[in-house]
Design an enzyme around this catalytic site. Structure first.
Site, PDB file in Angstrom:
ATOM      1  N   ASN A   1     -14.100  -9.565   1.792  1.00 39.43           N
ATOM      2  CA  ASN A   1     -13.717  -9.788   0.388  1.00 39.43           C
ATOM      3  C   ASN A   1     -12.769 -10.974   0.274  1.00 39.43           C
ATOM      4  OD1 ASN A   1     -14.788  -7.823  -1.699  1.00 39.43           O
ATOM      5  ND2 ASN A   1     -14.264  -6.442  -0.008  1.00 39.43           N
TER       6      ASN A   1
ATOM      7  N   MET B   1      -5.584  -1.409   4.320  1.00 37.79           N
ATOM      8  CA  MET B   1      -5.688   0.042   4.445  1.00 37.79           C
ATOM      9  C   MET B   1      -4.311   0.686   4.642  1.00 37.79           C
ATOM     10  SD  MET B   1      -8.826   0.166   3.839  1.00 37.79           S
ATOM     11  CE  MET B   1      -9.505   1.768   4.208  1.00 37.79           C
ATOM     12  N   ARG B   2      -3.428   0.422   3.711  1.00 37.61           N
ATOM     13  CA  ARG B   2      -2.099   1.022   3.734  1.00 37.61           C
ATOM     14  C   ARG B   2      -1.791   1.572   2.346  1.00 37.61           C
ATOM     15  NH1 ARG B   2       1.001   2.134   7.657  1.00 37.61           N
ATOM     16  NH2 ARG B   2       2.837   1.723   6.390  1.00 37.61           N
ATOM     17  N   ILE B   3      -1.184   2.738   2.326  1.00 41.15           N
ATOM     18  CA  ILE B   3      -0.694   3.253   1.053  1.00 41.15           C
ATOM     19  C   ILE B   3       0.639   2.593   0.781  1.00 41.15           C
ATOM     20  CG2 ILE B   3       0.156   5.308  -0.118  1.00 41.15           C
ATOM     21  CD1 ILE B   3      -1.984   6.895   1.426  1.00 41.15           C
TER      22      ILE B   3
ATOM     23  N   HIS C   1     -11.820  -1.140  -4.576  1.00 41.05           N
ATOM     24  CA  HIS C   1     -12.079   0.170  -3.986  1.00 41.05           C
ATOM     25  C   HIS C   1     -13.587   0.409  -3.993  1.00 41.05           C
ATOM     26  CE1 HIS C   1     -11.216   4.251  -2.756  1.00 41.05           C
ATOM     27  NE2 HIS C   1     -12.113   4.643  -3.643  1.00 41.05           N
TER      28      HIS C   1
ATOM     29  N   THR D   1      -1.418   0.826  -9.636  1.00 39.16           N
ATOM     30  CA  THR D   1      -0.288   1.584 -10.164  1.00 39.16           C
ATOM     31  C   THR D   1       0.156   2.555  -9.069  1.00 39.16           C
ATOM     32  OG1 THR D   1      -1.830   3.160 -11.129  1.00 39.16           O
ATOM     33  CG2 THR D   1      -1.023   1.403 -12.580  1.00 39.16           C
TER      34      THR D   1
ATOM     35  N   LEU E   1      -2.520   6.484  -6.217  1.00 40.07           N
ATOM     36  CA  LEU E   1      -3.508   5.864  -5.323  1.00 40.07           C
ATOM     37  C   LEU E   1      -4.871   5.712  -5.999  1.00 40.07           C
ATOM     38  CD1 LEU E   1      -4.117   4.964  -2.344  1.00 40.07           C
ATOM     39  CD2 LEU E   1      -4.953   7.301  -1.992  1.00 40.07           C
TER      40      LEU E   1
ATOM     41  N   GLN F   1     -21.891  -6.392  -3.599  1.00 41.04           N
ATOM     42  CA  GLN F   1     -21.421  -6.436  -4.995  1.00 41.04           C
ATOM     43  C   GLN F   1     -19.918  -6.683  -5.077  1.00 41.04           C
ATOM     44  OE1 GLN F   1     -23.523  -6.415  -7.679  1.00 41.04           O
ATOM     45  NE2 GLN F   1     -24.996  -6.571  -5.991  1.00 41.04           N
TER      46      GLN F   1
HETATM   47  C1  GAR Z   1     -14.218  -2.907   1.383  1.00 42.98           C
HETATM   48  O1  GAR Z   1     -15.374  -2.148   1.209  1.00 42.98           O
HETATM   49  C2  GAR Z   1     -13.141  -2.424   0.429  1.00 42.98           C
HETATM   50  O2  GAR Z   1     -13.620  -2.025  -0.822  1.00 42.98           O
HETATM   51  C3  GAR Z   1     -12.589  -1.266   1.195  1.00 42.98           C
HETATM   52  O3  GAR Z   1     -12.560  -1.679   2.530  1.00 42.98           O
HETATM   53  C4  GAR Z   1     -13.586  -2.645   2.738  1.00 42.98           C
HETATM   54  C5  GAR Z   1     -12.955  -3.875   3.323  1.00 42.98           C
HETATM   55  O4  GAR Z   1     -13.918  -4.806   3.701  1.00 42.98           O
HETATM   56  N1  GAR Z   1     -11.284  -0.901   0.719  1.00 42.98           N
HETATM   57  C6  GAR Z   1     -10.829   0.333   0.726  1.00 42.98           C
HETATM   58  O5  GAR Z   1     -11.448   1.274   1.152  1.00 42.98           O
HETATM   59  C7  GAR Z   1      -9.428   0.481   0.154  1.00 42.98           C
HETATM   60  N2  GAR Z   1      -9.115   1.851  -0.041  1.00 42.98           N
HETATM   61  P1  GAR Z   1     -13.500  -6.308   4.006  1.00 42.98           P
HETATM   62  O6  GAR Z   1     -12.303  -6.259   4.952  1.00 42.98           O
HETATM   63  O7  GAR Z   1     -14.718  -6.882   4.675  1.00 42.98           O
HETATM   64  O8  GAR Z   1     -13.173  -6.974   2.703  1.00 42.98           O
END
Ligand code: GAR
Length: 197
Positions: free
Chosen positions: A14, A98-100, A117, A149, A152, A181
């Protein structure tokens, strides 16, 4: 310049989509904006290589080196704040980070902190979104870009994309379909925010 700081933990696809879109659509010229920094909480995040190859500044901030969540988030916030400019505070873009985050961090960057997400929020906040969608026999799945916000995976929705769930889908095939997408809607959402100023 409006600085964009992107936070990643892994593949960074992303982030790469955002960087490519910024170049292709000339965000510097059009919005006076640039991806100024990519931060990862994991040194081995593959996305860091892409960012470095693009000449973007990178930082690794390993959360395990901090005694608690509050201290880590404060240090992360201070790092990001270095990219504020007098006329424009940095936009903070979570892209597979991937951190809260603590309420204090969210408050500090309120209104300029976005997340993507991999589900059609408010359905399936949290982890394992694709398997949960398959297990629930969902006919459609998707992704959501939202302002962050304190709660989570909540917050005002900026963009969503919908994909079908096919009968023989696995977690991996559905994730791949959703990810294509994500790469479209995240840059679109950020461009809209930049346009609004
Ligand atoms: C993506 O699918 C994103 O939506 C998800 O992790 C992936 C990261 O892919 N995010 C979460 O699950 C956040 N809770 P990337 O590192 O290739 O962008």
């Amino acid at each position: 310049m409006k600085n964009i700081v992107i936070l990643i933990s892994g593949g960074g696809s992303n982030m790469a989509a955002l960087v490519r879109c910024a170049a292709r659509d000339q965000w510097a010229k059009r919005y006076g904006a640039q991806v100024a920094l990519v931060v990862s909480n994991k040194a081995e995040a593959r996305g860091l290589d892409f960012a470095r190859a693009q000449g973007i500044a990178t930082e690794v901030m390993d959360h395990k080196a901090f005694p608690d969540r509050e201290t880590f988030d404060a240090a992360l916030g201070d790092l990001i704040a270095r990219y504020d400019t007098p006329e424009w505070p940095a936009l903070v873009v979570l892209a597979g980070f991937m951190r809260i985050l603590t309420p204090a961090f969210v408050e500090r960057f309120a209104g300029r902190l976005t997340n993507i997400h991999p589900s059609l929020l408010p359905a399936f906040a949290g982890l394992h979104t694709h398997q949960r969608a398959i297990d629930a026999s969902c006919k459609f799945a998707g992704a959501t870009v939202h302002l962050v916000t304190a709660e989570l995976d909540h917050g005002p929705i900026l963009e969503q994309a919908v994909v079908p769930v096919l009968p023989d889908d696995t977690e991996a095939t559905l994730a791949a379909r959703v990810l294509t997408q994500e790469h479209l809607i995240y840059p679109r959402a950020i461009a809209r925010l930049l346009q609004r100023g």
